[in-house]
Design a protein around this motif. Structure first.
Motif, PDB file in Angstrom:
ATOM      1  N   ARG A 185       0.846  -1.191   0.000  1.00  0.00           N
ATOM      2  CA  ARG A 185       0.000   0.000   0.000  1.00  0.00           C
ATOM      3  C   ARG A 185       0.881   1.239   0.000  1.00  0.00           C
ATOM      4  O   ARG A 185       1.827   1.330   0.795  1.00  0.00           O
ATOM      5  CB  ARG A 185      -0.916   0.003   1.225  1.00  0.00           C
ATOM      6  CG  ARG A 185      -1.905  -1.155   1.271  1.00  0.00           C
ATOM      7  CD  ARG A 185      -2.562  -1.288   2.632  1.00  0.00           C
ATOM      8  NE  ARG A 185      -3.429  -2.467   2.698  1.00  0.00           N
ATOM      9  CZ  ARG A 185      -2.992  -3.693   2.938  1.00  0.00           C
ATOM     10  NH1 ARG A 185      -1.698  -3.899   3.166  1.00  0.00           N
ATOM     11  NH2 ARG A 185      -3.831  -4.712   2.973  1.00  0.00           N
ATOM     12  N   TYR A 211      -3.348   4.846  -2.450  1.00  0.00           N
ATOM     13  CA  TYR A 211      -4.359   5.674  -1.797  1.00  0.00           C
ATOM     14  C   TYR A 211      -3.947   7.130  -1.969  1.00  0.00           C
ATOM     15  O   TYR A 211      -2.767   7.473  -1.813  1.00  0.00           O
ATOM     16  CB  TYR A 211      -4.466   5.331  -0.311  1.00  0.00           C
ATOM     17  CG  TYR A 211      -5.076   3.981  -0.036  1.00  0.00           C
ATOM     18  CD1 TYR A 211      -6.436   3.849   0.252  1.00  0.00           C
ATOM     19  CD2 TYR A 211      -4.301   2.829  -0.065  1.00  0.00           C
ATOM     20  CE1 TYR A 211      -7.006   2.607   0.501  1.00  0.00           C
ATOM     21  CE2 TYR A 211      -4.853   1.582   0.179  1.00  0.00           C
ATOM     22  CZ  TYR A 211      -6.209   1.477   0.465  1.00  0.00           C
ATOM     23  OH  TYR A 211      -6.771   0.242   0.707  1.00  0.00           O
ATOM     24  N   ILE A 246      -7.801   3.133   5.192  1.00  0.00           N
ATOM     25  CA  ILE A 246      -6.915   2.137   4.592  1.00  0.00           C
ATOM     26  C   ILE A 246      -6.987   0.827   5.376  1.00  0.00           C
ATOM     27  O   ILE A 246      -6.783   0.796   6.586  1.00  0.00           O
ATOM     28  CB  ILE A 246      -5.464   2.656   4.535  1.00  0.00           C
ATOM     29  CG1 ILE A 246      -5.403   3.918   3.654  1.00  0.00           C
ATOM     30  CG2 ILE A 246      -4.530   1.586   3.992  1.00  0.00           C
ATOM     31  CD1 ILE A 246      -4.011   4.504   3.504  1.00  0.00           C
TER      32      ILE A 246
END
Length: 369
Positions: A185, A211, A246
């Motif tokens: 991520r 993100y 997240i």
């Protein structure tokens, strides 16, 4: 053989300061390609933050962050007047000695980096760039080393192609430096800008999960280009909001903003996480609590531009359609002040591109404001 005029239109940076230091002239001498070079008829040239910071002399020094300084601190190659513009797309109309005439007519995208190192040496310690160390693409013509001009056959408009070079090379190198891997991520600040939106696409190309941190109103557009979700940058508690949004740890932060959120970004990273930066539009001078860094075993990476290998990988992504242009709009070269003012306003997503007036109807007008 294309007739090449003795003079051309160009935007010249004549000194550090405001927009008045950018002068549009229709009587700049047209360059000639030296040995090993090609002359490009410029069709489009993308805009970048570096243009603005160099104009403003906003890079500071090692001892004084407010000192007027250009991109290469203490070893500047900037001379006035200088034609800026790195993201050059056009066609080869003349070649210098040692370059095959078979290259005439090629549609090319320019690797803007001046590596100052031989092929095979991937160090960026001595790097410079076209538009700083030599004249760039805010002009009707530009001469560049032949090896920097890559033929592009992908079905992408010239204006669209001019969105890639600087932003996507910078983004790719940031991900290389931080070793972003499939399944990881990555939190991207400044996500709606050229580099930020490039990171989102390039992260997806690696199988990672991006993100975005951005302002309100841009959420859907960012999701469309690959953001898993969007966190608003002016949220009251960025750390808590990231934890809410997240699903899992943040492995990498790709930061283009810095400023007051810097420490929060380090807090957001998992232990042994990696932080990478190539810009600081929110403020370049930050407070760093070294305890956060060493107790969490964090890595901090500075990154700028990219290697020849990274650029060639970018070309492959373009040719096979892995990435797509994110063009907001185009401007005629003669309206450069308006273009840069719009650029600095940051009220768009993706990239702005300028087009020489003589190519406006065919290249620029379909994407004009």
């Amino acid at each position: 053989m294309t007739s090449i005029p003795e003079t051309m239109s160009a935007v010249q940076l004549v000194g550090h300061g405001g927009l008045d230091q950018l002068v549009y002239s229709q009587s700049v001498r047209t360059p000639s390609p030296a040995a090993g070079e090609v002359l490009i008829d410029v069709h489009a040239c993308g805009m970048n933050n570096t243009d603005v910071w160099v104009r403003e002399g906003a890079y500071g020094s090692d001892t004084d962050p407010s000192e007027v300084s250009t991109w290469r601190r203490g070893r500047s190659t900037l001379e006035f007047p200088r034609i800026q513009g790195t993201d050059i797309v056009g066609s080869i109309v003349a070649v210098g000695d040692g370059v095959s005439e078979d290259r005439l007519g090629e549609r090319v995208m320019v690797d803007f980096s001046i590596y100052n190192r031989p092929e095979g040496d991937e160090s960026l310690a001595d790097i410079d760039y076209i538009g700083h160390g030599r004249d760039g693409g805010y002009a009707e013509y530009v001469a560049v080393p032949s090896e920097n001009a890559y033929e592009i056959t992908a079905d992408i408009s010239d204006a669209g192609l001019a969105t890639f070079c600087c932003a996507y090379l910078t983004a790719e190198q940031m991900l290389v430096r931080s070793r972003l891997a499939a399944g990881e991520r990555v939190l991207v600040t400044g996500a709606s800008g050229g580099v930020g939106s490039a990171i989102i696409q390039l992260a997806r190309a690696r199988g990672a999960i991006p993100y975005a941190v951005s302002s309100a109103g841009k959420e859907e557009a960012l999701r469309e280009i690959g953001a898993e979700d969007v966190i608003l940058r002016d949220t009251e508690d960025l750390v808590a909001e990231v934890e809410r949004v997240i699903d899992g740890p943040v492995d990498v932060v790709a930061d283009l903003v810095a400023g007051p959120m810097f420490n929060d970004l380090l807090r957001i990273l998992r232990p042994e996480g990696r932080y990478s930066t190539a810009g600081a539009i929110g403020g370049p001078v930050v407070d760093l609590d070294l305890r956060t860094m060493y107790l969490k075993q964090l890595e901090l990476h500075g990154s700028s531009q990219g290697t020849r290998t990274a650029f060639r990988r970018l070309v492959d992504y373009i040719q096979d359609g892995t990435i797509r242009p994110l063009l907001d709009r185009t401007f005629p070269l003669s309206e450069f002040h308006e273009a840069q003012s719009t650029f600095m306003g940051k009220s768009y997503i993706g990239k702005l591109v300028v087009v020489p007036d003589r190519h406006w109807e065919t290249v620029g007008a379909p994407y004009g404001s």
